[in-house]
Design an enzyme around this catalytic site. Structure first.
Site, PDB file in Angstrom:
ATOM      1  N   GLU A  99       1.883  -3.163   6.064  1.00 23.27           N
ATOM      2  CA  GLU A  99       2.588  -2.502   4.966  1.00 23.27           C
ATOM      3  C   GLU A  99       3.807  -1.765   5.504  1.00 23.27           C
ATOM      4  O   GLU A  99       3.820  -1.329   6.657  1.00 23.27           O
ATOM      5  CB  GLU A  99       1.670  -1.477   4.280  1.00 23.27           C
ATOM      6  CG  GLU A  99       0.888  -2.022   3.101  1.00 23.27           C
ATOM      7  CD  GLU A  99       1.751  -2.209   1.849  1.00 23.27           C
ATOM      8  OE1 GLU A  99       2.981  -2.375   1.977  1.00 23.27           O
ATOM      9  OE2 GLU A  99       1.189  -2.189   0.740  1.00 23.27           O
ATOM     10  N   ASP A 100       4.806  -1.606   4.644  1.00 21.79           N
ATOM     11  CA  ASP A 100       5.949  -0.790   5.035  1.00 21.79           C
ATOM     12  C   ASP A 100       5.676   0.689   4.789  1.00 21.79           C
ATOM     13  O   ASP A 100       6.059   1.539   5.583  1.00 21.79           O
ATOM     14  CB  ASP A 100       7.225  -1.220   4.307  1.00 21.79           C
ATOM     15  CG  ASP A 100       7.035  -1.304   2.805  1.00 21.79           C
ATOM     16  OD1 ASP A 100       5.904  -1.562   2.355  1.00 21.79           O
ATOM     17  OD2 ASP A 100       8.014  -1.118   2.063  1.00 21.79           O
ATOM     18  N   ASP A 138       1.750   5.195   0.204  1.00 22.26           N
ATOM     19  CA  ASP A 138       2.220   6.328  -0.596  1.00 22.26           C
ATOM     20  C   ASP A 138       1.046   6.871  -1.405  1.00 22.26           C
ATOM     21  O   ASP A 138       0.208   7.595  -0.869  1.00 22.26           O
ATOM     22  CB  ASP A 138       3.371   5.816  -1.472  1.00 22.26           C
ATOM     23  CG  ASP A 138       4.129   6.914  -2.184  1.00 22.26           C
ATOM     24  OD1 ASP A 138       3.610   8.024  -2.304  1.00 22.26           O
ATOM     25  OD2 ASP A 138       5.255   6.669  -2.636  1.00 22.26           O
ATOM     26  N   PHE A 174      12.375  10.200  -0.680  1.00 26.08           N
ATOM     27  CA  PHE A 174      12.527   8.801  -1.061  1.00 26.08           C
ATOM     28  C   PHE A 174      13.294   8.078   0.041  1.00 26.08           C
ATOM     29  O   PHE A 174      14.444   8.412   0.332  1.00 26.08           O
ATOM     30  CB  PHE A 174      13.264   8.662  -2.393  1.00 26.08           C
ATOM     31  CG  PHE A 174      13.161   7.277  -2.955  1.00 26.08           C
ATOM     32  CD1 PHE A 174      12.145   6.953  -3.831  1.00 26.08           C
ATOM     33  CD2 PHE A 174      14.068   6.291  -2.574  1.00 26.08           C
ATOM     34  CE1 PHE A 174      12.024   5.662  -4.344  1.00 26.08           C
ATOM     35  CE2 PHE A 174      13.952   4.998  -3.074  1.00 26.08           C
ATOM     36  CZ  PHE A 174      12.937   4.679  -3.963  1.00 26.08           C
ATOM     37  N   ARG A 190      17.481  -2.860   1.658  1.00 25.59           N
ATOM     38  CA  ARG A 190      16.441  -3.399   2.550  1.00 25.59           C
ATOM     39  C   ARG A 190      17.017  -3.765   3.915  1.00 25.59           C
ATOM     40  O   ARG A 190      16.309  -3.788   4.912  1.00 25.59           O
ATOM     41  CB  ARG A 190      15.794  -4.646   1.929  1.00 25.59           C
ATOM     42  CG  ARG A 190      14.979  -4.390   0.679  1.00 25.59           C
ATOM     43  CD  ARG A 190      14.137  -5.620   0.346  1.00 25.59           C
ATOM     44  NE  ARG A 190      13.648  -5.626  -1.028  1.00 25.59           N
ATOM     45  CZ  ARG A 190      12.542  -5.018  -1.445  1.00 25.59           C
ATOM     46  NH1 ARG A 190      11.815  -4.327  -0.597  1.00 25.59           N
ATOM     47  NH2 ARG A 190      12.174  -5.101  -2.703  1.00 25.59           N
TER      48      ARG A 190
HETATM   49  C1  PRP Z   1       5.767  -0.395  -1.873  1.00 27.76           C
HETATM   50  C2  PRP Z   1       5.108  -0.705  -0.550  1.00 27.76           C
HETATM   51  C3  PRP Z   1       3.639  -0.732  -0.859  1.00 27.76           C
HETATM   52  C4  PRP Z   1       3.518   0.195  -2.044  1.00 27.76           C
HETATM   53  C5  PRP Z   1       2.922   1.487  -1.586  1.00 27.76           C
HETATM   54  O1  PRP Z   1       5.968  -1.557  -2.585  1.00 27.76           O
HETATM   55  O2  PRP Z   1       5.536  -1.938  -0.034  1.00 27.76           O
HETATM   56  O3  PRP Z   1       3.191  -2.021  -1.173  1.00 27.76           O
HETATM   57  O4  PRP Z   1       4.846   0.448  -2.543  1.00 27.76           O
HETATM   58  O5  PRP Z   1       2.845   2.382  -2.643  1.00 27.76           O
HETATM   59  P1  PRP Z   1       1.457   2.998  -3.121  1.00 27.76           P
HETATM   60  O6  PRP Z   1       0.728   3.483  -1.926  1.00 27.76           O
HETATM   61  O7  PRP Z   1       1.912   4.141  -4.015  1.00 27.76           O
HETATM   62  O8  PRP Z   1       0.731   1.946  -3.886  1.00 27.76           O
HETATM   63  P2  PRP Z   1       6.989  -1.640  -3.815  1.00 27.76           P
HETATM   64  O9  PRP Z   1       6.235  -1.474  -5.093  1.00 27.76           O
HETATM   65  O10 PRP Z   1       8.121  -0.676  -3.582  1.00 27.76           O
HETATM   66  O11 PRP Z   1       7.470  -3.143  -3.765  1.00 27.76           O
HETATM   67  P3  PRP Z   1       8.362  -3.873  -2.638  1.00 27.76           P
HETATM   68  O12 PRP Z   1       7.578  -3.803  -1.352  1.00 27.76           O
HETATM   69  O13 PRP Z   1       8.494  -5.276  -3.128  1.00 27.76           O
HETATM   70  O14 PRP Z   1       9.671  -3.153  -2.538  1.00 27.76           O
END
Ligand code: PRP
Length: 187
Positions: free
Chosen positions: A102-103, A106, A155, A168
């Protein structure tokens, strides 16, 4: 990349060297922990793809890679039922050691949902590595096995993370602030 639009600032939080150093450390730790065992990396699109691309080249292991993609939930939507898979795994994971990449971790809603989905496929084990962790925003009782950086509630964009699809490609992780200093959206 063009400068940010007027009244938007992009302050560097983690520069390229710090990220590269930490990714090498994570790669060494993961390689030691999984020594002698093949690992299936599962990247969560789209944000994790840059981190995964760097991490995989720091793993001294027998590695295969797959990807998953989810729809995002809207602000204020608490139910994990609102998370939907839009790209499923290409290969089965039964009996495998799976490492989710994961990136950012949150609220934990995505990871909690993902764990439920993957555990139903009977892997040998599941762990998660996240480049960034924001524990102050956690709404679900989940945590990563490997964390690159613990960050405050700001953010962030860059190194795979976006705002409305942009940023990105920034090589570092930056804090995006608007004129009102309000985050553009919850992440
Ligand atoms: C981001 C990230 C995780 C998620 C984490 O994805 O890549 O998958 O949010 O958030 P959480 O812990 O609150 O669930 P995002 O919805 O931004 O989509 P993306 O990776 O396609 O930009």
């Amino acid at each position: 990349m063009d400068p940010a639009p007027d009244k938007t600032t992009l302050e560097v939080l983690l520069d390229q060297k710090a990220i590269a150093r930490r990714v090498r450390e994570l790669g060494a730790q993961i390689s030691a922990d999984y020594r002698g065992r093949p690992v299936r990396l599962v990247g969560v699109l789209k944000g994790a793809w840059v981190f995964l691309a760097d991490l995989v080249r720091c793993l001294d292991l027998d590695v295969t890679v797959d990807f998953l993609s989810f729809t995002s939930y809207g602000d204020g939507v608490e139910s994990s039922g609102s998370v939907k898979i839009t790209k499923d795994l290409d290969q089965p994971i039964a009996g495998l050691d799976v490492l989710i990449v994961e990136d950012i971790l949150d609220t934990g809603r995505t990871f909690e949902y993902l764990l439920g989905v993957l555990e139903a496929h009977n892997p040998r084990s599941i762990r998660v590595v996240t480049l960034l962790d924001k524990p102050s925003r956690r709404l679900r009782p989940v945590q990563a096995d490997y964390v690159g950086f613990t960050i405050p509630d700001v953010f962030v964009v860059g190194y795979g993370l976006d705002c409305g699809g942009k940023y990105r490609n920034l090589p570092d992780v930056r804090i995006l602030r608007t004129a009102t200093d309000e985050p553009p959206a919850a992440r």
